[in-house]
Design an enzyme around this catalytic site. Structure first.
Site, PDB file in Angstrom:
ATOM      1  N   ARG A 269      21.511  11.517  13.699  1.00  0.00           N
ATOM      2  CA  ARG A 269      22.041  12.074  14.953  1.00  0.00           C
ATOM      3  C   ARG A 269      21.082  13.053  15.608  1.00  0.00           C
ATOM      4  O   ARG A 269      20.903  13.026  16.819  1.00  0.00           O
ATOM      5  CB  ARG A 269      23.404  12.733  14.686  1.00  0.00           C
ATOM      6  CG  ARG A 269      24.491  11.705  14.506  1.00  0.00           C
ATOM      7  CD  ARG A 269      25.796  12.270  13.969  1.00  0.00           C
ATOM      8  NE  ARG A 269      26.687  11.146  13.684  1.00  0.00           N
ATOM      9  CZ  ARG A 269      27.569  11.090  12.693  1.00  0.00           C
ATOM     10  NH1 ARG A 269      27.701  12.118  11.877  1.00  0.00           N
ATOM     11  NH2 ARG A 269      28.325  10.025  12.519  1.00  0.00           N
ATOM     12  N   PHE A 407      25.498   4.258  19.148  1.00  0.00           N
ATOM     13  CA  PHE A 407      24.690   4.475  17.935  1.00  0.00           C
ATOM     14  C   PHE A 407      25.173   5.682  17.129  1.00  0.00           C
ATOM     15  O   PHE A 407      25.656   6.660  17.694  1.00  0.00           O
ATOM     16  CB  PHE A 407      23.238   4.789  18.346  1.00  0.00           C
ATOM     17  CG  PHE A 407      22.334   3.594  18.443  1.00  0.00           C
ATOM     18  CD1 PHE A 407      22.631   2.392  17.834  1.00  0.00           C
ATOM     19  CD2 PHE A 407      21.137   3.702  19.141  1.00  0.00           C
ATOM     20  CE1 PHE A 407      21.754   1.317  17.921  1.00  0.00           C
ATOM     21  CE2 PHE A 407      20.258   2.631  19.241  1.00  0.00           C
ATOM     22  CZ  PHE A 407      20.577   1.433  18.627  1.00  0.00           C
ATOM     23  N   GLU A 408      24.931   5.638  15.815  1.00  0.00           N
ATOM     24  CA  GLU A 408      25.155   6.785  14.914  1.00  0.00           C
ATOM     25  C   GLU A 408      26.570   7.358  15.011  1.00  0.00           C
ATOM     26  O   GLU A 408      26.791   8.555  14.959  1.00  0.00           O
ATOM     27  CB  GLU A 408      24.144   7.919  15.197  1.00  0.00           C
ATOM     28  CG  GLU A 408      22.705   7.495  15.337  1.00  0.00           C
ATOM     29  CD  GLU A 408      22.098   6.942  14.053  1.00  0.00           C
ATOM     30  OE1 GLU A 408      22.819   6.807  13.054  1.00  0.00           O
ATOM     31  OE2 GLU A 408      20.895   6.628  14.056  1.00  0.00           O
ATOM     32  N   GLY A 409      27.547   6.467  15.156  1.00  0.00           N
ATOM     33  CA  GLY A 409      28.930   6.903  15.363  1.00  0.00           C
ATOM     34  C   GLY A 409      29.161   7.102  16.845  1.00  0.00           C
ATOM     35  O   GLY A 409      28.388   7.783  17.517  1.00  0.00           O
TER      36      GLY A 409
END
Length: 599
Positions: A269, A407-409
């Site tokens: 993140r 992306f990334e959650g």
């Protein structure tokens, strides 16, 4: 070649920015880069300009042999192994360095995605969770780019809900292999990666991670996805059909796959936030260049107020984005500096030090992805009709940026993480959030007070940040008082509290950086950072007040609602800055320089 980032002061607790005031000398900013940071940033910049960009068109049309070649060149330059220990062929450098590289390499999103998936989520699971044998076997080849990494977590029915995966792993009767069955979706680098961190449930129950090589029997890759953006990255499903994985390729402990998944995404993140800053900078340069040459009504469109306003807003967001990213990685490096690297628990302590800043990493991810979306959108608007045409840069940048909010959650999940993590820490006593809320509630009920007298530079700006913190605590206090433990089920409330938290951290980061520049270089040198800070504070306070009203209106009515709104208005009261004049100053400077600038 290991480096450390030196920031004066003790380690800071994650999330404590809501309750404590920091001084400028306690935060790390881009102005604090060491010569080594600057040199590796220059290396990454030159690699992007001379190697990546000339090949962008071919990569965009899926010539992944070039992507592999570029990953090898990145490996040779040390750009992929900065977080790999020296013992396994890496450079073992600090988190600031990894953010600097991510920032500079993000000039073309297609390859930046490939590199990010390889050097981040592709190899870090082994760095942090691998056995000695796994590290020796894989890390040296991943560092050089000889081997390409990928990360396989998502499934068609479990994206954000990763723990709900269907992929299964059964230990063979002879105990030598795990047999994996299932399918993973949207796997970056899948078309050409050699090693995958694959998540599956042992016996259908215990969520675990495995290191799976492309050549293992029963492993196959599906067709390339036809994507809206980041077309220069490979995205495919992977199919596990009685895939035989050696038992020694279990990564970490059985049933502890979630620890790996969440810690690695956390690191991803802040890197994604750094890439968003780098990508936004490229887009702003493109917008400035076009605004200077495109003429309408007899003069360049960059002379028009509404275009200048856009350019100023874009530059302001980049300043705040840099402030957020490097403040956070600076805090991480201070915490990591306290870890005994030779100790038996070194990796566990390292993971704990990184996890401490889960809130800040989620903030960077949400804020950065929405910031770059704004910048590419306004760039396209400046290009107008040409912006919609493929041969101009605005079109691709617009498409490529959209994935960052997924992306990334997803940003929705990250907003829930921000509020949920803060409340969890408050309930456990790790973060004195509840006493702070109670103190504020007592304050507001006792009526208006004179308040704390601030001294020194940027006093008005610091007061506004203090008010933002009080607004957030007030709304959070009112909401927790009403919902208690069930607040976790009130996603709209959780999201609004997250928005206030995000803006507060961004505001404070901007103010502290401007203050630090003014104190070290003089107020004249800080003129542009101060202007950008004032512009940002104005728009951020509007968002915070709006989010607070949303929360209050949802939890109160009648006389109680009117009383709480009166308190809210009091807390949100400040004299507005002249943002039209400030934006004109910012726009003039960036147009003159032809790029994002602070001087």
């Amino acid at each position: 070649m290991a480096t450390t980032t030196t920031v004066p002061g003790a380690k800071v607790s994650g999330g404590s920015f809501l309750l404590e005031s920091r001084s400028p000398d306690e935060v790390f900013t881009p102005e604090d880069f060491t010569e080594q940071h600057q040199l590796i940033g220059q290396t990454a910049e030159e690699f992007a300009v001379h190697e990546i960009l000339p090949n962008a068109e071919k990569i965009e049309h899926k010539d992944f042999s070039i992507s592999r070649e570029l990953l090898k060149k990145a490996g040779e330059l040390g750009l992929s192994g900065v977080e790999i220990p020296e013992a396994y062929g890496g450079l073992e450098m600090d988190k600031v360095t990894s953010a600097v590289i991510a920032d500079h390499i993000a000039k073309y999103a297609g390859f930046a995605t490939t590199w990010g998936a390889h050097s981040g989520i592709g190899l870090l699971p082994i760095v942090y969770f691998g056995t000695e044998e796994q590290k020796k076997q894989y890390l040296p080849r991943l560092a050089t780019g000889e081997m390409v990494g990928a990360y396989a977590l998502s499934e068609s029915t479990s994206g954000s809900d990763a723990m709900n995966c269907r992929a299964r792993a059964e230990l063979s009767s002879d105990g030598k292999h795990y047999i994996l069955n299932g399918e993973k979706m949207w796997i970056t680098n899948a078309g050409f990666a050699d090693l995958f961190t694959v998540f599956a449930k042992v016996n259908g129950e215990k969520f675990s991670a495995f290191l799976v090589e492309r050549t293992f029997p029963g492993f196959s890759v599906g067709a390339e996805e036809h994507k809206m953006g980041i077309r220069g990255s490979s995205t495919c499903p992977i199919i596990l059909n009685d895939c035989k994985v050696p038992a020694e390729n279990l990564l970490g402990d059985i049933g502890k796959g979630h620890v790996i998944a969440f810690n690695i995404l956390n690191i991803g993140r802040f890197k994604l936030g750094a890439m968003c800053v780098g990508g936004g900078r490229v887009s702003l340069e493109s917008a400035i260049s076009y605004a200077k040459q495109r003429k309408a009504f007899g003069k360049p469109i960059g002379d028009f107020g509404l275009v200048r306003e856009k350019l100023a807003n874009m530059a302001t967001l980049l300043y705040v984005g840099e402030s957020l990213v490097y403040r956070t990685v600076g805090m991480m490096d201070v915490a990591l500096g306290e870890v005994d690297k030779s100790g038996a628990e070194a990796m566990k302590e390292t993971r704990k030090a990184i996890e401490e800043y889960a809130v800040e990493c989620s903030i960077i991810k949400v804020w950065g992805s929405e910031m770059v979306d704004y910048i590419v959108d306004e760039t396209l608007q400046i290009y107008a009709g040409y912006g919609f045409v493929e041969e101009y840069p605005a079109e691709r940048a617009y498409r490529d940026a959209r994935i960052n909010r997924i992306f990334e959650g997803t940003n929705e999940i990250n907003r829930l993480i921000i509020t949920g993590f803060l409340l969890k820490r408050a309930m456990s006593g790790q973060l004195p959030l509840m006493p702070a809320i109670k103190k504020l509630m007592d304050e507001v009920l006792s009526g208006p007070s004179v308040g704390e007298e601030l001294e020194g530079l940027l006093t008005e700006e610091r007061k506004v940040v203090g008010q933002a913190k009080k607004l957030g605590l007030f709304a959070a206090g009112a909401a927790t008082q009403k919902y208690m433990q069930t607040i976790q089920d009130q996603q709209e409330i959780m999201g609004a509290i997250a928005d206030m938290t995000i803006e507060t951290y961004a505001m404070e980061s901007a103010v502290l950086r401007a203050q630090k520049i003014a104190e070290t270089k003089g107020e004249a040198a800080a003129a542009l950072p101060i202007a950008m800070t004032r512009v940002y504070l104005t728009q951020a306070m509007e968002k915070i007040e709006s989010a607070a009203k949303k929360v209050i209106a949802a939890i109160a009515d009648g006389d109680m609602l009117r009383t709480q709104l009166a308190i809210l208005r009091r807390l949100a009261k400040y004299e507005p800055f002249n943002t039209i004049e400030l934006r004109q100053q910012i726009a003039q400077k960036v147009i003159e320089r032809g790029k994002y600038t602070l001087a």
